[in-house]
Design a protein around this motif. Structure first.
Motif, PDB file in Angstrom:
ATOM      1  N   MET A   5       0.790  -1.222   0.000  1.00 28.26           N
ATOM      2  CA  MET A   5       0.000   0.000   0.000  1.00 28.26           C
ATOM      3  C   MET A   5       0.829   1.282   0.000  1.00 28.26           C
ATOM      4  O   MET A   5       0.504   2.231  -0.708  1.00 28.26           O
ATOM      5  CB  MET A   5      -0.966   0.005   1.197  1.00 28.26           C
ATOM      6  CG  MET A   5      -2.101  -0.997   1.046  1.00 28.26           C
ATOM      7  SD  MET A   5      -3.046  -0.699  -0.472  1.00 28.26           S
ATOM      8  CE  MET A   5      -3.795   0.879  -0.080  1.00 28.26           C
ATOM      9  N   ILE A   8       1.925   2.007  -3.479  1.00 27.91           N
ATOM     10  CA  ILE A   8       0.801   2.389  -4.326  1.00 27.91           C
ATOM     11  C   ILE A   8       0.365   3.820  -4.010  1.00 27.91           C
ATOM     12  O   ILE A   8       0.083   4.616  -4.895  1.00 27.91           O
ATOM     13  CB  ILE A   8      -0.377   1.405  -4.133  1.00 27.91           C
ATOM     14  CG1 ILE A   8       0.030   0.029  -4.662  1.00 27.91           C
ATOM     15  CG2 ILE A   8      -1.627   1.901  -4.829  1.00 27.91           C
ATOM     16  CD1 ILE A   8      -0.995  -1.046  -4.362  1.00 27.91           C
ATOM     17  N   ALA A   9       0.363   4.171  -2.715  1.00 27.59           N
ATOM     18  CA  ALA A   9      -0.025   5.530  -2.346  1.00 27.59           C
ATOM     19  C   ALA A   9       0.946   6.545  -2.925  1.00 27.59           C
ATOM     20  O   ALA A   9       0.556   7.578  -3.441  1.00 27.59           O
ATOM     21  CB  ALA A   9      -0.083   5.655  -0.822  1.00 27.59           C
ATOM     22  N   ARG A  10       2.228   6.234  -2.848  1.00 24.14           N
ATOM     23  CA  ARG A  10       3.208   7.159  -3.411  1.00 24.14           C
ATOM     24  C   ARG A  10       2.992   7.310  -4.913  1.00 24.14           C
ATOM     25  O   ARG A  10       3.085   8.401  -5.454  1.00 24.14           O
ATOM     26  CB  ARG A  10       4.622   6.656  -3.128  1.00 24.14           C
ATOM     27  CG  ARG A  10       5.065   6.836  -1.682  1.00 24.14           C
ATOM     28  CD  ARG A  10       6.565   6.636  -1.564  1.00 24.14           C
ATOM     29  NE  ARG A  10       6.956   5.294  -1.972  1.00 24.14           N
ATOM     30  CZ  ARG A  10       6.990   4.253  -1.151  1.00 24.14           C
ATOM     31  NH1 ARG A  10       6.640   4.382   0.122  1.00 24.14           N
ATOM     32  NH2 ARG A  10       7.373   3.064  -1.592  1.00 24.14           N
ATOM     33  N   ALA A  11       2.728   6.219  -5.592  1.00 20.47           N
ATOM     34  CA  ALA A  11       2.486   6.284  -7.033  1.00 20.47           C
ATOM     35  C   ALA A  11       1.239   7.085  -7.345  1.00 20.47           C
ATOM     36  O   ALA A  11       1.189   7.818  -8.335  1.00 20.47           O
ATOM     37  CB  ALA A  11       2.369   4.870  -7.608  1.00 20.47           C
ATOM     38  N   ASP A  12       0.221   6.957  -6.492  1.00 19.85           N
ATOM     39  CA  ASP A  12      -1.013   7.725  -6.711  1.00 19.85           C
ATOM     40  C   ASP A  12      -0.757   9.226  -6.596  1.00 19.85           C
ATOM     41  O   ASP A  12      -1.428  10.023  -7.262  1.00 19.85           O
ATOM     42  CB  ASP A  12      -2.074   7.310  -5.687  1.00 19.85           C
ATOM     43  CG  ASP A  12      -2.680   5.948  -6.009  1.00 19.85           C
ATOM     44  OD1 ASP A  12      -2.463   5.481  -7.146  1.00 19.85           O
ATOM     45  OD2 ASP A  12      -3.336   5.367  -5.135  1.00 19.85           O
ATOM     46  N   ARG A  13       0.200   9.611  -5.773  1.00 23.67           N
ATOM     47  CA  ARG A  13       0.490  11.029  -5.607  1.00 23.67           C
ATOM     48  C   ARG A  13       1.569  11.504  -6.582  1.00 23.67           C
ATOM     49  O   ARG A  13       1.842  12.702  -6.649  1.00 23.67           O
ATOM     50  CB  ARG A  13       0.971  11.303  -4.180  1.00 23.67           C
ATOM     51  CG  ARG A  13      -0.066  11.039  -3.110  1.00 23.67           C
ATOM     52  CD  ARG A  13       0.328  11.725  -1.813  1.00 23.67           C
ATOM     53  NE  ARG A  13       1.638  11.284  -1.332  1.00 23.67           N
ATOM     54  CZ  ARG A  13       1.809  10.267  -0.484  1.00 23.67           C
ATOM     55  NH1 ARG A  13       0.762   9.568  -0.073  1.00 23.67           N
ATOM     56  NH2 ARG A  13       3.012   9.948  -0.075  1.00 23.67           N
ATOM     57  N   ASP A  16       4.652  14.733  -7.283  1.00 28.49           N
ATOM     58  CA  ASP A  16       4.174  15.780  -6.375  1.00 28.49           C
ATOM     59  C   ASP A  16       5.013  17.044  -6.463  1.00 28.49           C
ATOM     60  O   ASP A  16       4.839  17.961  -5.659  1.00 28.49           O
ATOM     61  CB  ASP A  16       4.118  15.261  -4.938  1.00 28.49           C
ATOM     62  CG  ASP A  16       5.466  14.774  -4.428  1.00 28.49           C
ATOM     63  OD1 ASP A  16       6.503  15.043  -5.082  1.00 28.49           O
ATOM     64  OD2 ASP A  16       5.490  14.122  -3.368  1.00 28.49           O
ATOM     65  N   GLU A 248       5.367   0.890  -9.515  1.00 27.81           N
ATOM     66  CA  GLU A 248       4.181   1.687  -9.797  1.00 27.81           C
ATOM     67  C   GLU A 248       4.545   3.056 -10.377  1.00 27.81           C
ATOM     68  O   GLU A 248       3.848   3.582 -11.252  1.00 27.81           O
ATOM     69  CB  GLU A 248       3.354   1.875  -8.517  1.00 27.81           C
ATOM     70  CG  GLU A 248       2.807   0.579  -7.937  1.00 27.81           C
ATOM     71  CD  GLU A 248       3.823  -0.151  -7.061  1.00 27.81           C
ATOM     72  OE1 GLU A 248       4.935   0.406  -6.857  1.00 27.81           O
ATOM     73  OE2 GLU A 248       3.523  -1.266  -6.603  1.00 27.81           O
ATOM     74  N   VAL A 249       5.647   3.630  -9.898  1.00 27.56           N
ATOM     75  CA  VAL A 249       6.105   4.914 -10.423  1.00 27.56           C
ATOM     76  C   VAL A 249       6.626   4.738 -11.843  1.00 27.56           C
ATOM     77  O   VAL A 249       6.354   5.548 -12.733  1.00 27.56           O
ATOM     78  CB  VAL A 249       7.174   5.525  -9.499  1.00 27.56           C
ATOM     79  CG1 VAL A 249       7.834   6.737 -10.148  1.00 27.56           C
ATOM     80  CG2 VAL A 249       6.563   5.909  -8.152  1.00 27.56           C
ATOM     81  N   ARG A 252       3.722   4.494 -14.179  1.00 23.74           N
ATOM     82  CA  ARG A 252       3.114   5.814 -14.425  1.00 23.74           C
ATOM     83  C   ARG A 252       3.958   6.619 -15.418  1.00 23.74           C
ATOM     84  O   ARG A 252       3.441   7.212 -16.362  1.00 23.74           O
ATOM     85  CB  ARG A 252       2.999   6.552 -13.095  1.00 23.74           C
ATOM     86  CG  ARG A 252       2.620   8.026 -13.195  1.00 23.74           C
ATOM     87  CD  ARG A 252       1.159   8.213 -13.395  1.00 23.74           C
ATOM     88  NE  ARG A 252       0.794   9.621 -13.213  1.00 23.74           N
ATOM     89  CZ  ARG A 252      -0.129  10.248 -13.914  1.00 23.74           C
ATOM     90  NH1 ARG A 252      -0.805   9.606 -14.853  1.00 23.74           N
ATOM     91  NH2 ARG A 252      -0.413  11.511 -13.680  1.00 23.74           N
TER      92      ARG A 252
END
Length: 308
Positions: A5, A8-13, A16, A248-249, A252
């Motif tokens: 998680m 994934i959270a870092r990738a979602d942001r 930044d 994940e990064v 993206r």
């Protein structure tokens, strides 16, 4: 799942903050133009600017050196070209290991290479070129944009296959090489398509191109494959970052830059510079680098190319 998680959270942001893209060449050339276009298009999708930083010098390796010193958070990237892959095999104290020290993100494109002579040269075809070289060992000169560049190695491979000896005359860039041929200082240029406008205006004669298919811009000029060599030389390049980037990064970054690569604006820039389609996914690009490393090592050894 809980362990995944945070990533994934870092990738979602992500991103930044602005992404820095190092271009290891001076402004204004083909790679710089293509990467600036790519950065501009990607900025809109990321919602953060992709800032291009030109850092020429150091045999075009300053971007790779910066990746060794950067955090693997996806905010520092650079162009990866084959000279970076080749150089560790040419020095006694390599500063990086391309198979361990970087994360490969996406394969983008390459260059249209070819051999051209002055329009008033008696050399009218590649067969003439070879005949002239056989009659004048070590005297038929060709320019490139540097020692141990992809085009230098390709010309040495061609010479070896034909049993001829050519005179290599390296310059700092292909524009200087074009000038040297136009002025009659050197017989030919073997480099990326800085020669193209001078072929079109009748000052230079193009003998061959090194792409898989004939160039749409020069449809009457044969490829190396058509001349009997199982060679396609486009020097593919892409984007890389520091080792250890989160998958994940990377995903993206790949997806946004692929969309930017396919954008009509970037397609137009590549068309202006005759740059071939060279897209490779993250997995395919990483596999290509691993395969290509063996070839580069073998060619450096065969040609005894050393930087120290």
């Amino acid at each position: 799942m809980a362990l995944a998680m945070p990533g994934i959270a870092r990738a979602d942001r992500f991103p930044d903050r602005p992404i820095r893209l190092i271009v290891p060449w001076s402004p204004g050339g083909s790679a710089d133009s293509q990467l600036r276009s790519l950065a501009d298009i990607a900025s809109r999708q990321f919602g953060q600017p992709v800032v291009v930083e030109n850092r020429s010098g150091g045999r075009a390796t300053l971007g790779a050196l910066q990746m060794l010193q950067s955090r693997p958070d996806g905010h520092n990237l650079s162009q990866f070209h084959l000279s970076i892959l080749r150089q560790p095999y040419m020095t006694r104290a390599p500063r990086w290991d391309c198979l361990k020290d970087f994360t490969y993100i996406i394969g983008l494109t390459g260059w249209l290479f070819g051999v051209a002579v002055r329009a008033d040269s008696p050399i009218r075809t590649w067969a003439d070129y070879l005949a002239h070289a056989r009659a004048n060992p070590d005297r038929l000169g060709y320019t490139t944009s540097g020692i141990a560049t992809t085009n230098h190695i390709a010309m040495e491979e061609l010479a070896q296959r034909e049993g001829i000896k050519l005179l290599h005359v390296p310059f700092r860039g292909n524009a200087e090489g074009v000038s040297a041929v136009l002025s009659g200082q050197v017989d030919s240029i073997a480099d990326a398509s800085a020669w193209a406008p001078f072929v079109e205006n009748g000052q230079l004669r193009l003998l061959n191109v090194w792409s898989a298919e004939r160039s749409a811009r020069f449809p009457d000029v044969p490829t190396l494959k058509e001349l009997g060599y199982d060679m396609v030389v486009t020097s593919p390049y892409g984007l890389h970052g520091p080792a250890g980037m989160a998958p994940e990064v990377v995903r993206r970054l790949h997806d946004v830059f692929r969309e930017a690569l396919l954008d009509p604006a970037n397609v137009a820039v590549r068309g202006m510079w005759d740059m071939p389609d060279g897209y490779m996914s993250t997995d395919d690009y990483t596999a290509f680098i691993h395969r290509r490393a063996a070839y580069e090592k073998a060619m450096v050894t065969r040609l005894d190319l050393r930087l120290d």
